[in-house]
Design an enzyme around this catalytic site. Structure first.
Site, mmCIF file in Angstrom:
data_model
loop_
_atom_site.group_PDB
_atom_site.id
_atom_site.type_symbol
_atom_site.label_atom_id
_atom_site.label_comp_id
_atom_site.label_asym_id
_atom_site.label_seq_id
_atom_site.Cartn_x
_atom_site.Cartn_y
_atom_site.Cartn_z
ATOM 1 N N SER A 259 0.811 -1.215 0.000
ATOM 2 C CA SER A 259 0.000 0.000 0.000
ATOM 3 C C SER A 259 0.846 1.268 0.000
ATOM 4 O O SER A 259 0.329 2.352 -0.256
ATOM 5 C CB SER A 259 -0.932 0.009 1.216
ATOM 6 O OG SER A 259 -0.186 -0.099 2.413
ATOM 7 N N HIS B 173 -2.285 -3.515 -5.352
ATOM 8 C CA HIS B 173 -2.705 -3.063 -4.022
ATOM 9 C C HIS B 173 -4.157 -3.472 -3.793
ATOM 10 O O HIS B 173 -5.083 -2.878 -4.336
ATOM 11 C CB HIS B 173 -2.545 -1.535 -3.919
ATOM 12 C CG HIS B 173 -3.067 -0.953 -2.641
ATOM 13 N ND1 HIS B 173 -3.469 0.366 -2.530
ATOM 14 C CD2 HIS B 173 -3.265 -1.504 -1.415
ATOM 15 C CE1 HIS B 173 -3.884 0.594 -1.312
ATOM 16 N NE2 HIS B 173 -3.767 -0.520 -0.611
ATOM 17 N N GLU C 220 -5.905 -1.612 -6.949
ATOM 18 C CA GLU C 220 -5.037 -0.588 -7.530
ATOM 19 C C GLU C 220 -3.787 -1.270 -8.095
ATOM 20 O O GLU C 220 -3.027 -1.894 -7.349
ATOM 21 C CB GLU C 220 -4.665 0.421 -6.442
ATOM 22 C CG GLU C 220 -3.928 1.645 -6.943
ATOM 23 C CD GLU C 220 -3.689 2.662 -5.817
ATOM 24 O OE1 GLU C 220 -3.548 3.847 -6.126
ATOM 25 O OE2 GLU C 220 -3.641 2.251 -4.635
ATOM 26 N N ASN D 214 -3.957 5.894 -1.331
ATOM 27 C CA ASN D 214 -3.423 6.355 -0.048
ATOM 28 C C ASN D 214 -2.934 7.799 -0.111
ATOM 29 O O ASN D 214 -2.929 8.510 0.894
ATOM 30 C CB ASN D 214 -2.292 5.439 0.417
ATOM 31 C CG ASN D 214 -2.833 4.165 1.041
ATOM 32 O OD1 ASN D 214 -3.945 4.141 1.547
ATOM 33 N ND2 ASN D 214 -2.051 3.104 0.988
#
Length: 733
Positions: A441, A462, A474, A512
């Site tokens: 991440s 991800h 992702e 993120n």
């Protein structure tokens, strides 16, 4: 070839079969709706026809309306799109009302022909509304089939008569789970909810038998019969009044008033219950048009239907050969690895689940067993399905078992050295064509790829936790990642039935990168003396599913500390979040690590259930006497995310704004009513957004500085979808 065919059998039953050519699922087009009317007219005019059965030639019945039709009608209607949409909706009502009345005498309700619907698989949207207009509904007993009216999840509501018909069938309160929550129901559950009348092993045969035996009384709908009363009471009835008061409170409690479709639906039901049925349909059409004209609804349709579908079908997939995964190796059998193994097995992929000890590997496989047992208990799975899932997973410590894998998904501890060691060990075992994907991440993919002897076959994937529930994946391309690796990752995500976005490598990638500023802004406000309750409620009232303080509790405060320390080390003097760290590090020092420690920004009971905000926070960070305006708090929370999304696009991390919007909604729940950060900017307008940036920057600092791209678009009064809506990359201002 046409979408519907018409055939009269030897018993005099007309079979209207929906089978759109070249499509895996039936979706209704304007032309096809015209055919429905043509065939109903033909059946009613033919004395040899005793009744009609409507069914599907595919394994499922229907997936709803082709929502692109609504956009085309809007465009065709020129300066008066509302009139065009209203007329289109009313024409649909006219057709289904003709089907429903079926030629019966308007005064005596006699002389009509029975029309049944044989639902042979999943049925949604306008498919369900057509079924509701029929006189009897027979649904397959296949437990995998589902039926419902999920339009509310796309920012609209059932506008083909489904809202009025269903609420009049069962009453406003009983209709709520179907209309306001968009629940799709299995056959037996649907029968209990009166969405269908019969669950059948052979819906077509049973529908034909019913048509041949139906009487005049069997085909008169309750609202067309004398003495009809709405179940649960009409709005002016004491019981009905309480129902609608409760429904209004429930809707506003769940939506916080930011979803126009929910309010419009409730208005259509309430106002429609006060008038005769045909007038109620007109009211439904007006509210439906009202919703379609709202930019929120069009943005939700674009992001959650059109763009999401395009990404799932490979809108940004490199033009290389099919890369369907046959055997996947999952490294690490913790919660993430176990979830990846589960969804891979569900997709029919052979899985090798690796961990350091056999006990750990077996524990990871047991996650699938527990999941299957829960499914069996709820009637959603069978012992045979459970056995098939478990037999697809080999849990072992032996890396040689990875031979023959065409994809590796590494999900070990978030430590570069540990990941590098596993990369080298596994690449020595697998074939040269095997793609190596690392699940991370935060760690830069290009740095992790340095451990690989084949960096062109190294990519980041991800997953969001829990894997089996979260729909977004992702995919991160490193500097040397090749097209085959990207295609393999995309094809894998398609196989496990999730939605992919593809981004380029950068700190925190895309999701993120946007989530962290949202959390940090909330924590920063705590340090400033802003009431935690104001922060959390402001977030929810603008459409965020979780406030920033609850979100950091869920993801764990110690993880936030770890990320902050790593980011500070990487950025040095340029690190901007010292004020956030003061609060975050103090919470960690107090042992309040979030939900996992049953102590965080919120208090938790002995069973770990979240309660109210922790009162002890005020001792360290007292609430200031003067509190900011609600809208100012909301702007800080929204712009913290939106500006990071724009910068990610501007920097080339994000290459497609469609991925930015879909990823934001599915990844962290960014205000779904808005259609995503880029859609929200188009709704409010770039000039207004730039002005707000300037005001926020002047008051709170450079993190709110207007990105050059947004400033340039504001100067030209341009929109993101007007300029980049077809997947074009950003051109630097």
């Amino acid at each position: 070839m046409t979408d519907f065919t018409y055939e009269v059998d030897a018993d005099g039953v007309a079979i209207v079969t929906w089978d759109a050519p070249g499509k895996s699922m039936n979706v209704l087009t304007r032309e096809a709706f015209g055919l429905v009317e043509e065939y109903i007219d033909r059946a009613l005019a033919d004395d040899a026809v005793k009744g009609v059965v409507i069914t599907s030639g595919k394994k499922d019945f229907a997936g709803g309306m082709d929502l692109n039709v609504l956009a085309s009608i809007r465009e065709e209607s020129g300066e008066n799109p509302a009139q065009g949409l209203f007329d289109f909706t009313m024409n649909g009502h006219r057709i289904l009302r003709k089907l429903e009345r079926a030629g019966m005498d308007p005064k005596t309700n006699k002389g009509g022909k029975p029309i049944a619907c044989a639902i042979n698989g999943t049925c949604a949207g306008i498919g369900t509304e057509i079924a509701l207009a029929c006189h009897r509904r027979f649904m397959t007993d296949n437990v995998k089939a589902k039926i419902g009216l999920p339009e509310i999840l796309l920012g609209i509501f059932p506008g083909g008569g489904g809202t009025i018909r269903y609420s009049r069938m069962v009453g406003a309160m009983a209709a709520s789970p179907v209309l306001l929550e968009g629940k799709m129901m299995a056959p037996k559950q649907a029968k209990g909810a009166q969405l269908v009348d019969e669950v059948s092993a052979d819906p077509v045969a049973d529908a034909k038998a019913w048509v041949l035996s139906a009487t005049d009384a069997d085909i008169v709908k309750p609202w067309d019969a004398k003495g009809y009363k709405m179940p649960g009471g009409a709005p002016y009835h004491p019981a009905g009044f309480m129902t609608f008061v409760g429904a209004s409170a429930m809707v506003n409690g769940k939506t916080q008033g930011v979803y126009p479709a929910a309010k419009a639906l409730l208005s259509a039901v309430y106002e429609g219950a006060l008038v005769p049925f045909d007038t109620a349909l007109k009211i439904e059409a007006r509210w439906f048009t009202h919703v379609l004209m709202n930019p929120s609804s069009s943005s939700m349709i674009r992001s959650l239907f059109i763009n999401k579908q395009a990404l799932e079908k490979g809108a940004n997939r490199p033009a290389v050969d099919d890369q369907t995964v046959k055997k996947v190796g999952v490294l690490g059998a913790g919660m993430m690895g176990a979830g990846i193994a589960l969804v891979s097995a569900q997709a029919g992929i052979e899985v090798v689940l690796i961990d350091q000890t056999q006990e750990a590997a077996d524990r990871g496989k047991a996650y699938t067993e527990t999941y299957a047992d829960k499914g069996i208990k709820r009637g959603k799975a069978t012992p045979e399905k459970k056995e098939a899932l478990l037999s697809a997973i080999t849990a072992t410590t032996d890396l040689d078992a990875l031979k023959g894998c065409d994809l590796i998904v590494e999900a070990v501890f978030e430590d570069p050295s540990v990941k590098a060691e596993m990369t080298k060990k596994v690449e020595a075992v697998v074939g040269e064509d095997c793609i190596f994907a690392t699940n991370t991440s935060t760690l830069p993919i290009s740095d992790l790829a340095k451990a690989s002897v084949r960096p062109e076959k190294f990519i980041g994937i991800h997953f969001f936790s829990p894997v089996e529930k979260m729909m977004l994946v992702e995919i991160i391309k490193g500097r040397e990642t090749g097209d085959v690796a990207a295609a393999k990752a995309l094809d894998f995500v398609r196989q496990i039935r999730k939605t992919p976005i593809v981004v380029n490598d950068a700190r925190f990638f895309y999701a993120n990168r946007c989530i962290i500023p949202y959390i940090n802004e909330g924590i920063r406000m705590v340090g400033e003396g802003v009431s935690p309750a104001l922060i959390e409620n402001a977030a929810r009232m603008v459409g965020m599913p979780l406030g920033p303080l609850q979100l950091v509790d869920e993801t764990s405060i110690d993880l936030g500390v770890k990320i902050a320390k790593a980011t500070r080390a990487a950025m040095g003097d340029a690190y901007p979040d010292g004020a956030v760290d003061d609060v975050l590090f103090w919470m960690a020092d107090e042992g309040r690590m979030g939900r996992k420690s049953a102590a965080g920004f919120y208090a938790y009971d002995d069973k770990g259930k979240r309660g109210l905000l922790w009162e002890g926070l005020a001792a360290k960070y007292p609430v200031a006497g003067d509190q900011p305006d609600l809208h100012e708090v909301q702007h800080r929370l929204l712009f913290a995310q939106v500006l990071e999304a724009v910068r990610a696009f501007e920097d080339g991390v994000l290459e497609d704004i469609r991925e930015g919007d879909v990823g934001a909604i599915l990844g962290w729940g960014f205000a779904p009513w808005s259609g995503g950060p880029f859609s929200w900017l188009d709704i409010v307008g770039a000039p207004w957004a730039a002005e707000q940036c300037d005001a926020l920057e002047a008051k709170y600092g450079a993190r709110f500085a207007c990105p050059a791209l947004l400033r340039e678009m504001a100067d030209k009064n341009a929109s993101f979808y007007g300029r980049y809506g077809n997947g074009e990359q950003a051109k630097a201002a």
